[in-house]
Design an enzyme around this catalytic site. Structure first.
Site, PDB file in Angstrom:
ATOM      1  N   ASP A  55       0.821  -1.214   0.000  1.00 55.52           N
ATOM      2  CA  ASP A  55       0.000   0.000   0.000  1.00 55.52           C
ATOM      3  C   ASP A  55       0.852   1.259   0.000  1.00 55.52           C
ATOM      4  O   ASP A  55       2.049   1.206   0.225  1.00 55.52           O
ATOM      5  CB  ASP A  55      -0.869   0.027   1.267  1.00 55.52           C
ATOM      6  CG  ASP A  55      -2.045  -0.917   1.156  1.00 55.52           C
ATOM      7  OD1 ASP A  55      -2.407  -1.280   0.032  1.00 55.52           O
ATOM      8  OD2 ASP A  55      -2.596  -1.279   2.217  1.00 55.52           O
ATOM      9  N   LYS A  77      -3.240   3.844  -3.544  1.00 53.98           N
ATOM     10  CA  LYS A  77      -3.874   4.908  -4.338  1.00 53.98           C
ATOM     11  C   LYS A  77      -2.859   5.536  -5.271  1.00 53.98           C
ATOM     12  O   LYS A  77      -1.701   5.666  -4.941  1.00 53.98           O
ATOM     13  CB  LYS A  77      -4.437   5.979  -3.401  1.00 53.98           C
ATOM     14  CG  LYS A  77      -5.651   5.488  -2.676  1.00 53.98           C
ATOM     15  CD  LYS A  77      -6.310   6.615  -1.912  1.00 53.98           C
ATOM     16  CE  LYS A  77      -7.478   6.061  -1.121  1.00 53.98           C
ATOM     17  NZ  LYS A  77      -7.512   6.562   0.251  1.00 53.98           N
ATOM     18  N   MET A 189      -7.486   9.134   9.745  1.00 56.26           N
ATOM     19  CA  MET A 189      -8.120   9.745   8.563  1.00 56.26           C
ATOM     20  C   MET A 189      -9.051  10.890   8.948  1.00 56.26           C
ATOM     21  O   MET A 189     -10.120  11.053   8.372  1.00 56.26           O
ATOM     22  CB  MET A 189      -8.916   8.672   7.780  1.00 56.26           C
ATOM     23  CG  MET A 189      -8.036   7.544   7.282  1.00 56.26           C
ATOM     24  SD  MET A 189      -8.979   6.126   6.664  1.00 56.26           S
ATOM     25  CE  MET A 189      -9.358   5.240   8.168  1.00 56.26           C
TER      26      MET A 189
HETATM   27  N1  SAH Z   1      -3.900   0.064   9.219  1.00 54.04           N
HETATM   28  C1  SAH Z   1      -3.318   1.359   9.519  1.00 54.04           C
HETATM   29  C2  SAH Z   1      -4.300   2.494   9.309  1.00 54.04           C
HETATM   30  C3  SAH Z   1      -4.702   2.714   7.877  1.00 54.04           C
HETATM   31  S1  SAH Z   1      -5.798   4.060   7.695  1.00 54.04           S
HETATM   32  C4  SAH Z   1      -2.776   1.337  10.952  1.00 54.04           C
HETATM   33  O1  SAH Z   1      -3.047   0.394  11.696  1.00 54.04           O
HETATM   34  O2  SAH Z   1      -2.066   2.278  11.316  1.00 54.04           O
HETATM   35  C5  SAH Z   1      -4.691   5.361   7.267  1.00 54.04           C
HETATM   36  C6  SAH Z   1      -4.651   6.392   8.374  1.00 54.04           C
HETATM   37  O3  SAH Z   1      -3.797   5.946   9.418  1.00 54.04           O
HETATM   38  C7  SAH Z   1      -4.055   7.711   7.947  1.00 54.04           C
HETATM   39  O4  SAH Z   1      -5.031   8.527   7.333  1.00 54.04           O
HETATM   40  C8  SAH Z   1      -3.596   8.287   9.267  1.00 54.04           C
HETATM   41  O5  SAH Z   1      -4.670   8.828   9.990  1.00 54.04           O
HETATM   42  C9  SAH Z   1      -3.122   7.042   9.995  1.00 54.04           C
HETATM   43  N2  SAH Z   1      -1.670   6.838   9.855  1.00 54.04           N
HETATM   44  C10 SAH Z   1      -1.067   5.780   9.299  1.00 54.04           C
HETATM   45  N3  SAH Z   1       0.277   5.895   9.375  1.00 54.04           N
HETATM   46  C11 SAH Z   1       0.530   7.054  10.002  1.00 54.04           C
HETATM   47  C12 SAH Z   1       1.717   7.734  10.384  1.00 54.04           C
HETATM   48  N4  SAH Z   1       2.927   7.245  10.109  1.00 54.04           N
HETATM   49  N5  SAH Z   1       1.593   8.929  11.009  1.00 54.04           N
HETATM   50  C13 SAH Z   1       0.383   9.440  11.287  1.00 54.04           C
HETATM   51  N6  SAH Z   1      -0.772   8.837  10.965  1.00 54.04           N
HETATM   52  C14 SAH Z   1      -0.713   7.663  10.326  1.00 54.04           C
END
Ligand code: SAH
Length: 273
Positions: A55, A77, A189
């Site tokens: 991803d 995306k 998000m």
């Molecule tokens: N499965 C992922 C989440 C996917 S949804 C998890 O467990 O972390 C994607 C959202 O995750 C982003 O829009 C943001 O809000 C958050 N996110 C993922 N990685 C991030 C990072 N390194 N720093 C801040 N927010 C993050």
């Protein structure tokens, strides 16, 4: 020593894999950006992969851990182009496994936290494909540690809730009450929905100066922690211009950061703190 122990573990693992000729899918959590935050189990799976489906939020340095023969397929995306649909991703994963490949499906953070890992697992079950799920550090856990905001803290916060900002009709009333009685709320998000989040929470009775932090590019060298208060959430997110990824943390725990940061040893390594 540690390194040779790890190598031994990895060798043992690849012996196991040689005995298994059938296709197999590992749905793997890649954690939040920093490759050092991978689990040993994730590293083993990545090293034994023939194909990696990854991803947008997966750090390229993590892909480099794979064997040079492995194929990388981007399924995130695309800028300016329609992204690959969830169904296409599932079909691709199923068809690679049916060809007998060892597939690693790499997802940012944890596969089962806002990651659609469950849907992908269901697609594999539907086609009777053997698989495993390997957890990853989810963004909220990684970012809270790296920005020195404890998600729970005795006498301050007794519970924490992870929510997605994408849900337009959130439970704002309930969240406001929970936060007033000592709960931390983390929005994944949520940045694009800041205006609605701010208005709805204040409308449900949460104080205007309730502590809020936005963590952008968490657990990467570009990490930034912006501490603010609820009535300034939207203004701050406008300033941030949709920077991604970003996490919103709300709760009295945000205030602990000021004290916790004082003697943190690696403070100079936390660029942007
Ligand atoms: N499965 C992922 C989440 C996917 S949804 C998890 O467990 O972390 C994607 C959202 O995750 C982003 O829009 C943001 O809000 C958050 N996110 C993922 N990685 C991030 C990072 N390194 N720093 C801040 N927010 C993050």
């Amino acid at each position: 020593d540690q390194a040779s122990k790890l190598n031994q573990l990895l060798e043992d693992h690849s012996l196991d894999l040689d005995a298994n000729h059938k296709g197999f899918v590992s749905i793997v959590g890649a954690g939040p950006h920093d490759p050092d935050l991978l689990t040993v189990k994730a590293v083993k799976a990545i090293m034994s992969a023939e194909v990696l489906l990854y991803d947008r939020l997966v750090n390229k340095d993590i892909l480099e851990l794979a064997s040079p023969q492995a194929d990388w397929i981007y399924v995130g995306k695309r800028c300016g182009q329609p992204s690959i649909g969830q169904e296409e991703i599932c079909d691709l994963m199923v068809s690679l496994a049916q060809q007998g490949k060892r597939v690693v499906r790499l997802k940012g953070g944890d596969p089962f936290v806002f990651g659609r890992g469950g849907e992908e697992a269901l697609a594999l079950v539907k086609h009777s494909i053997a698989y495993e799920v390997i957890p990853g550090i989810t963004a909220a856990i990684g970012c809270s540690a790296n920005s020195l905001i404890p998600l729970t803290h005795r006498g301050v916060a007794r519970s924490v809730t992870f929510v997605t900002g994408q849900v337009v009709t959130g439970a704002f009333e309930a969240w406001s009450q929970l936060m007033q009685s000592g709960q931390t709320l983390v929005f994944y998000m949520g940045l694009e929905k800041s205006s609605q989040i701010q208005t709805s929470l204040i409308g449900s009775g949460l104080r205007e100066d309730f502590p809020v932090a936005i963590i952008t590019h968490g657990c990467s060298p570009q990490q930034q922690v912006h501490v603010t208060q609820l009535n300034q959430l939207n203004d701050l997110s406008i300033t941030l211009k949709g920077v991604s990824p970003a996490l919103i943390v709300m709760g009295e725990v945000v205030k602990l950061r000021e004290q916790l940061i004082e003697t943190v040893q690696s403070v100079t390594e936390y660029e942007g703190i």
